[in-house]
Motif scaffolding. Structure first.
Motif, PDB file in Angstrom:
ATOM      1  N   GLY A  61       0.701  -1.251  -0.089  1.00  0.00           N
ATOM      2  CA  GLY A  61      -0.075  -0.070  -0.059  1.00  0.00           C
ATOM      3  C   GLY A  61       0.947   1.182  -0.061  1.00  0.00           C
ATOM      4  O   GLY A  61       0.609   2.322  -0.705  1.00  0.00           O
ATOM      5  N   ARG A  62       1.839   1.354   0.825  1.00  0.00           N
ATOM      6  CA  ARG A  62       2.688   2.614   0.752  1.00  0.00           C
ATOM      7  C   ARG A  62       3.405   2.777  -0.554  1.00  0.00           C
ATOM      8  O   ARG A  62       3.596   3.828  -0.925  1.00  0.00           O
ATOM      9  N   ARG A  63       3.992   1.634  -0.746  1.00  0.00           N
ATOM     10  CA  ARG A  63       4.448   1.599  -2.440  1.00  0.00           C
ATOM     11  C   ARG A  63       3.506   2.249  -3.385  1.00  0.00           C
ATOM     12  O   ARG A  63       3.979   2.898  -4.255  1.00  0.00           O
ATOM     13  N   ALA A  64       2.428   1.973  -3.380  1.00  0.00           N
ATOM     14  CA  ALA A  64       1.492   2.292  -4.380  1.00  0.00           C
ATOM     15  C   ALA A  64       0.820   3.811  -4.110  1.00  0.00           C
ATOM     16  O   ALA A  64       0.952   4.515  -5.034  1.00  0.00           O
ATOM     17  N   GLN A  69       3.113   6.411 -11.369  1.00  0.00           N
ATOM     18  CA  GLN A  69       1.802   6.146 -12.166  1.00  0.00           C
ATOM     19  C   GLN A  69       1.252   4.998 -11.385  1.00  0.00           C
ATOM     20  O   GLN A  69       1.226   3.893 -11.557  1.00  0.00           O
ATOM     21  N   PRO A  70       0.102   5.280 -10.520  1.00  0.00           N
ATOM     22  CA  PRO A  70      -0.688   4.363  -9.607  1.00  0.00           C
ATOM     23  C   PRO A  70      -1.568   3.478 -10.515  1.00  0.00           C
ATOM     24  O   PRO A  70      -1.646   2.227 -10.153  1.00  0.00           O
ATOM     25  N   LEU A  71      -1.903   4.225 -11.616  1.00  0.00           N
ATOM     26  CA  LEU A  71      -2.877   3.121 -12.475  1.00  0.00           C
ATOM     27  C   LEU A  71      -2.021   2.111 -13.104  1.00  0.00           C
ATOM     28  O   LEU A  71      -2.683   0.767 -13.222  1.00  0.00           O
ATOM     29  N   LEU A  72      -0.961   2.320 -13.582  1.00  0.00           N
ATOM     30  CA  LEU A  72      -0.126   1.163 -14.300  1.00  0.00           C
ATOM     31  C   LEU A  72       0.394   0.353 -13.061  1.00  0.00           C
ATOM     32  O   LEU A  72       0.737  -0.938 -13.161  1.00  0.00           O
ATOM     33  N   PHE A  73       0.816   1.026 -11.948  1.00  0.00           N
ATOM     34  CA  PHE A  73       1.132   0.033 -10.669  1.00  0.00           C
ATOM     35  C   PHE A  73       0.068  -0.995 -10.505  1.00  0.00           C
ATOM     36  O   PHE A  73       0.353  -2.153 -10.204  1.00  0.00           O
ATOM     37  N   TYR A  74      -1.095  -0.703 -10.259  1.00  0.00           N
ATOM     38  CA  TYR A  74      -2.288  -1.352  -9.930  1.00  0.00           C
ATOM     39  C   TYR A  74      -2.539  -2.271 -11.080  1.00  0.00           C
ATOM     40  O   TYR A  74      -2.679  -3.519 -10.833  1.00  0.00           O
ATOM     41  N   GLY A  75      -2.462  -1.985 -12.233  1.00  0.00           N
ATOM     42  CA  GLY A  75      -2.330  -2.997 -13.429  1.00  0.00           C
ATOM     43  C   GLY A  75      -1.349  -4.044 -13.387  1.00  0.00           C
ATOM     44  O   GLY A  75      -1.874  -5.151 -13.682  1.00  0.00           O
ATOM     45  N   ASN A  76      -0.359  -3.814 -13.243  1.00  0.00           N
ATOM     46  CA  ASN A  76       0.714  -4.842 -12.732  1.00  0.00           C
ATOM     47  C   ASN A  76       0.394  -5.693 -11.772  1.00  0.00           C
ATOM     48  O   ASN A  76       0.868  -6.769 -12.029  1.00  0.00           O
ATOM     49  N   LEU A  77      -0.016  -4.933 -10.593  1.00  0.00           N
ATOM     50  CA  LEU A  77      -0.501  -6.081  -9.504  1.00  0.00           C
ATOM     51  C   LEU A  77      -1.754  -6.814  -9.909  1.00  0.00           C
ATOM     52  O   LEU A  77      -1.570  -8.211  -9.703  1.00  0.00           O
ATOM     53  N   GLU A  78      -2.449  -6.534 -10.707  1.00  0.00           N
ATOM     54  CA  GLU A  78      -3.739  -7.352 -11.181  1.00  0.00           C
ATOM     55  C   GLU A  78      -3.161  -8.415 -12.169  1.00  0.00           C
ATOM     56  O   GLU A  78      -3.640  -9.338 -12.192  1.00  0.00           O
ATOM     57  N   LEU A  79      -2.144  -8.077 -12.897  1.00  0.00           N
ATOM     58  CA  LEU A  79      -1.447  -9.251 -13.982  1.00  0.00           C
ATOM     59  C   LEU A  79      -0.939 -10.238 -12.956  1.00  0.00           C
ATOM     60  O   LEU A  79      -0.853 -11.413 -13.279  1.00  0.00           O
ATOM     61  N   GLY A  80      -0.115  -9.820 -12.002  1.00  0.00           N
ATOM     62  CA  GLY A  80       0.276 -10.730 -10.946  1.00  0.00           C
ATOM     63  C   GLY A  80      -0.771 -11.455 -10.163  1.00  0.00           C
ATOM     64  O   GLY A  80      -0.420 -12.707  -9.977  1.00  0.00           O
ATOM     65  N   VAL A  81      -1.761 -10.979 -10.033  1.00  0.00           N
ATOM     66  CA  VAL A  81      -2.933 -11.655  -9.278  1.00  0.00           C
ATOM     67  C   VAL A  81      -3.428 -12.733 -10.558  1.00  0.00           C
ATOM     68  O   VAL A  81      -3.815 -13.938 -10.132  1.00  0.00           O
ATOM     69  N   ALA A  82      -3.552 -12.413 -11.641  1.00  0.00           N
ATOM     70  CA  ALA A  82      -4.070 -13.257 -12.771  1.00  0.00           C
ATOM     71  C   ALA A  82      -3.286 -14.327 -12.848  1.00  0.00           C
ATOM     72  O   ALA A  82      -3.725 -15.585 -13.060  1.00  0.00           O
TER      73      ALA A  82
END
Length: 133
Positions: A61-64, A69-82
């Protein structure tokens, strides 16, 4: 660069949360097939899921928040989840084989079985749940 509409971001967050709940239900059903349909197994899976979300929010959370580019960071996390969720059927199969190899609840007793169930469930759920957090 043009700003991304808030509606789009909200829709993505909604779909992501919906998928997380679908994952939780699927994992619970699969792990109940492996370990049995007991209240303890259901509680363990829920506790690992929620604990993973907490740990992910705490660690990532702190890193986010500091991300340029928070949306890109979020997208990469979602790719990791997938990716980790796609690997979970193989990990569940490995957990099933390991649980049967050690003898299941018959050989381990109730306390040993719970400990092994928690450990194997954590192996399956740790990465996707932390990334979801």
């Amino acid at each position: 660069m043009e700003a991304i509409p808030r509606r789009f971001v909200r829709a993505i967050a909604f779909v992501s949360g919906f998928c997380a709940l679908v994952y939780q239900i699927a994992w619970m059903r699969h792990l109940r097939l492996v370990f049995g349909a007991s209240t303890g197994v259901s509680a363990a899976v829920l506790a690992i899921f929620m604990g993973g979300l907490w740990l992910g929010a705490f660690l990532i959370g702190r890193r986010a928040d500091r991300s340029a580019q928070p949306l890109l960071f979020y997208g990469n996390l979602e790719l990791g989840v997938a990716a980790s969720a796609a690997a979970s059927p193989f990990l569940i199969d490995l957990a099933r084989n390991t649980y049967f190899w050690v003898g299941g609840s018959q050989a381990l007793g109730s306390v040993g079985a719970v400990a092994v169930q928690l450990t194997l469930s954590s192996v399956v759920l740790a990465v996707p749940c932390v990334l979801m957090g």
